[in-house]
Motif scaffolding. Structure first.
Motif, mmCIF file in Angstrom:
data_model
loop_
_atom_site.group_PDB
_atom_site.id
_atom_site.type_symbol
_atom_site.label_atom_id
_atom_site.label_comp_id
_atom_site.label_asym_id
_atom_site.label_seq_id
_atom_site.Cartn_x
_atom_site.Cartn_y
_atom_site.Cartn_z
ATOM 1 N N ILE A 166 -3.090 9.710 -9.075
ATOM 2 C CA ILE A 166 -4.600 10.373 -9.074
ATOM 3 C C ILE A 166 -4.741 11.075 -8.268
ATOM 4 N N VAL A 167 -5.384 12.288 -9.057
ATOM 5 C CA VAL A 167 -5.977 13.165 -8.222
ATOM 6 C C VAL A 167 -7.926 13.556 -8.146
ATOM 7 N N ASN A 168 -7.902 13.582 -7.435
ATOM 8 C CA ASN A 168 -9.452 14.491 -7.013
ATOM 9 C C ASN A 168 -10.730 13.051 -7.022
ATOM 10 N N ALA A 169 -9.902 12.326 -6.384
ATOM 11 C CA ALA A 169 -10.815 11.085 -5.937
ATOM 12 C C ALA A 169 -10.820 11.043 -4.141
ATOM 13 N N ILE A 170 -11.221 10.256 -4.146
ATOM 14 C CA ILE A 170 -11.818 9.711 -2.449
ATOM 15 C C ILE A 170 -10.811 8.623 -2.633
ATOM 16 N N VAL A 171 -10.349 8.905 -1.507
ATOM 17 C CA VAL A 171 -9.234 7.948 -1.113
ATOM 18 C C VAL A 171 -9.346 7.421 0.490
ATOM 19 N N VAL A 172 -9.712 5.712 0.659
ATOM 20 C CA VAL A 172 -9.896 5.177 1.695
ATOM 21 C C VAL A 172 -9.560 4.649 1.943
ATOM 22 N N THR A 173 -8.764 4.613 3.178
ATOM 23 C CA THR A 173 -7.864 3.509 4.415
ATOM 24 C C THR A 173 -8.542 3.435 4.808
ATOM 25 N N GLU A 174 -7.890 2.281 5.496
ATOM 26 C CA GLU A 174 -8.362 2.353 7.002
ATOM 27 C C GLU A 174 -8.180 3.500 8.163
ATOM 28 N N ILE A 175 -8.038 4.383 7.527
ATOM 29 C CA ILE A 175 -8.000 5.841 9.164
ATOM 30 C C ILE A 175 -9.386 5.433 8.596
ATOM 31 N N GLN A 176 -9.716 6.603 7.244
ATOM 32 C CA GLN A 176 -10.845 7.042 6.765
ATOM 33 C C GLN A 176 -12.087 5.958 6.772
ATOM 34 N N ALA A 177 -12.242 4.902 6.789
ATOM 35 C CA ALA A 177 -13.392 4.302 7.010
ATOM 36 C C ALA A 177 -13.695 4.132 8.470
ATOM 37 N N LEU A 178 -12.590 3.320 9.364
ATOM 38 C CA LEU A 178 -12.753 3.641 11.000
ATOM 39 C C LEU A 178 -13.325 5.084 11.365
ATOM 40 N N THR A 179 -13.145 5.850 10.651
ATOM 41 C CA THR A 179 -12.981 7.058 11.063
ATOM 42 C C THR A 179 -14.578 7.465 10.974
ATOM 43 N N ASP A 180 -14.940 7.214 8.764
ATOM 44 C CA ASP A 180 -16.971 7.516 8.843
ATOM 45 C C ASP A 180 -17.460 6.305 9.159
ATOM 46 N N LEU A 181 -17.188 5.287 9.346
ATOM 47 C CA LEU A 181 -17.872 3.996 11.023
ATOM 48 C C LEU A 181 -18.594 4.542 11.631
ATOM 49 N N PHE A 182 -17.428 5.349 12.722
ATOM 50 C CA PHE A 182 -17.746 5.014 13.949
ATOM 51 C C PHE A 182 -17.312 6.137 14.746
ATOM 52 N N HIS B 233 -2.068 11.101 -1.436
ATOM 53 C CA HIS B 233 -2.433 10.903 -2.796
ATOM 54 C C HIS B 233 -2.231 8.653 -3.084
ATOM 55 N N ALA B 234 -2.366 8.548 -4.356
ATOM 56 C CA ALA B 234 -2.681 7.619 -4.693
ATOM 57 C C ALA B 234 -2.096 7.246 -6.294
ATOM 58 N N ALA B 235 -1.604 6.281 -6.046
ATOM 59 C CA ALA B 235 -1.674 5.668 -7.589
ATOM 60 C C ALA B 235 -1.786 4.328 -8.103
ATOM 61 N N VAL B 236 -1.727 3.719 -9.299
ATOM 62 C CA VAL B 236 -1.835 2.899 -9.797
ATOM 63 C C VAL B 236 -0.786 1.895 -10.986
ATOM 64 N N PHE B 237 -0.538 1.171 -10.797
ATOM 65 C CA PHE B 237 0.207 0.536 -11.353
ATOM 66 C C PHE B 237 -0.666 0.209 -12.770
ATOM 67 N N MET B 238 0.529 0.535 -14.283
ATOM 68 C CA MET B 238 0.318 -0.103 -15.113
ATOM 69 C C MET B 238 1.084 -0.805 -15.777
ATOM 70 N N ALA B 239 0.764 -2.282 -15.888
ATOM 71 C CA ALA B 239 1.540 -2.592 -17.166
ATOM 72 C C ALA B 239 1.259 -3.123 -18.191
ATOM 73 N N HIS B 240 -0.375 -2.740 -18.345
ATOM 74 C CA HIS B 240 -0.938 -2.517 -19.730
ATOM 75 C C HIS B 240 0.378 -1.244 -20.742
ATOM 76 N N GLN B 241 0.176 -1.266 -22.025
ATOM 77 C CA GLN B 241 1.038 -0.465 -23.170
ATOM 78 C C GLN B 241 0.501 0.937 -22.310
ATOM 79 N N ALA B 242 -0.968 0.712 -22.452
ATOM 80 C CA ALA B 242 -1.772 1.947 -22.995
ATOM 81 C C ALA B 242 -2.550 2.652 -21.643
ATOM 82 N N GLY B 243 -1.980 2.087 -20.412
ATOM 83 C CA GLY B 243 -2.152 2.178 -19.779
ATOM 84 C C GLY B 243 -3.707 1.199 -18.715
#
Length: 259
Positions: free
Chosen positions: A188-204, A123-133
């Protein structure tokens, strides 16, 4: 097949490069490069993604909006060289704002947005400083309504115990005291989250395991990983990592005063 292992450490900037290369090769991204729209929102990791998609370097510090530096959160500074979100249509960069491109979005189009937090469940999340997101607040409704692809590149340095729990305790008008700009959090839901783990698995086609984090003297935020797989795959992945070792750190964006 006998498994072989490799141990490696990636600084946050090396991680960003690995993740960016993997994002650029995702099937959804490749399809959109041929047939549709791609929006690359601003952000430190997305600066690397933009370079991979454009095939040329950009001043990544000018592609940063809200960020953390000098131990504080910052809103977009008054940077005259600020690079707005990058819009591609069938692989060609467009002279238009993201809001205009988003109006054209359909199921095969891709929106790429970095994150400030990721947990062990992906699961991922994004900071929101803007008052409307801000960027994510204005884009999510369209993306979900139309079935477009949302891709979240985020390094393991941003790992937290639980995104769901963190969101319960945030809100940019809810704090009595803050170091820098106060933020809320968009899960964030229903997104494709790519960390180093997914990146290295996909690439190699190796399996990556996150076994440690941290460092000193420029390696703060580094992640320690173990790769497992066939001999050739592990060697190919390890050799690739050697080519990106020493990725240059990002500097303070223009407009942020030096402390």
């Amino acid at each position: 097949m006998q498994l072989e292992r490799a141990f490696l450490v990636l600084t946050p900037y090396e991680s960003r490069r690995v993740i960016a290369k993997a994002v650029s090769q995702l099937t959804d991204v490749q399809e959109a490069l041929k047939n549709g729209w791609i929006i690359v929102a601003t952000g430190s990791t997305n600066g690397y993604v933009a370079e991979e998609l454009l095939g040329s370097p950009i001043v990544k510090e000018n592609f940063i909006s809200g960020h953390i530096t000098q131990g504080e959160t910052w809103n977009t500074p008054g940077n005259p060289d600020f690079i707005f979100p990058i819009v591609l249509y069938k692989g060609v960069r467009q002279d238009m704002r993201a809001e205009q491109a988003l109006e054209q979005f359909g199921p095969g189009d891709v929106f790429i947005k970095g994150a400030n937090a990721v947990d062990h469940q992906g699961h991922a999340a994004v900071f929101m400083a803007h008052q409307a997101g801000g960027t994510i607040g204005s884009a999510l409704g369209t993306l979900y309504a139309r079935g477009a692809k949302l891709i979240i590149p985020v390094g393991l340095e941003k790992m937290i115990p639980s995104v769901t729990e963190a969101v319960k305790h945030s809100g940019n008008r809810s704090y009595a005291h803050t170091t820098g700009s106060p933020v809320g959090m968009m899960p964030i839901v229903n997104a494709i989250v790519v960390t180093e783990i997914q990146a290295l698995t996909d690439l190699f086609a190796v399996q990556a395991y996150h076994i440690g984090s941290g460092g000193i003297a420029g390696s703060e935020g580094a992640v320690s990983l173990v790769l497992e797989g066939g001999r050739e795959a592990v060697k190919k992945a390890f050799d690739f990592i050697q080519t990106i070792k020493g990725e240059k750190p990002l500097q303070r964006p223009n407009g942020v005063p030096k402390q």
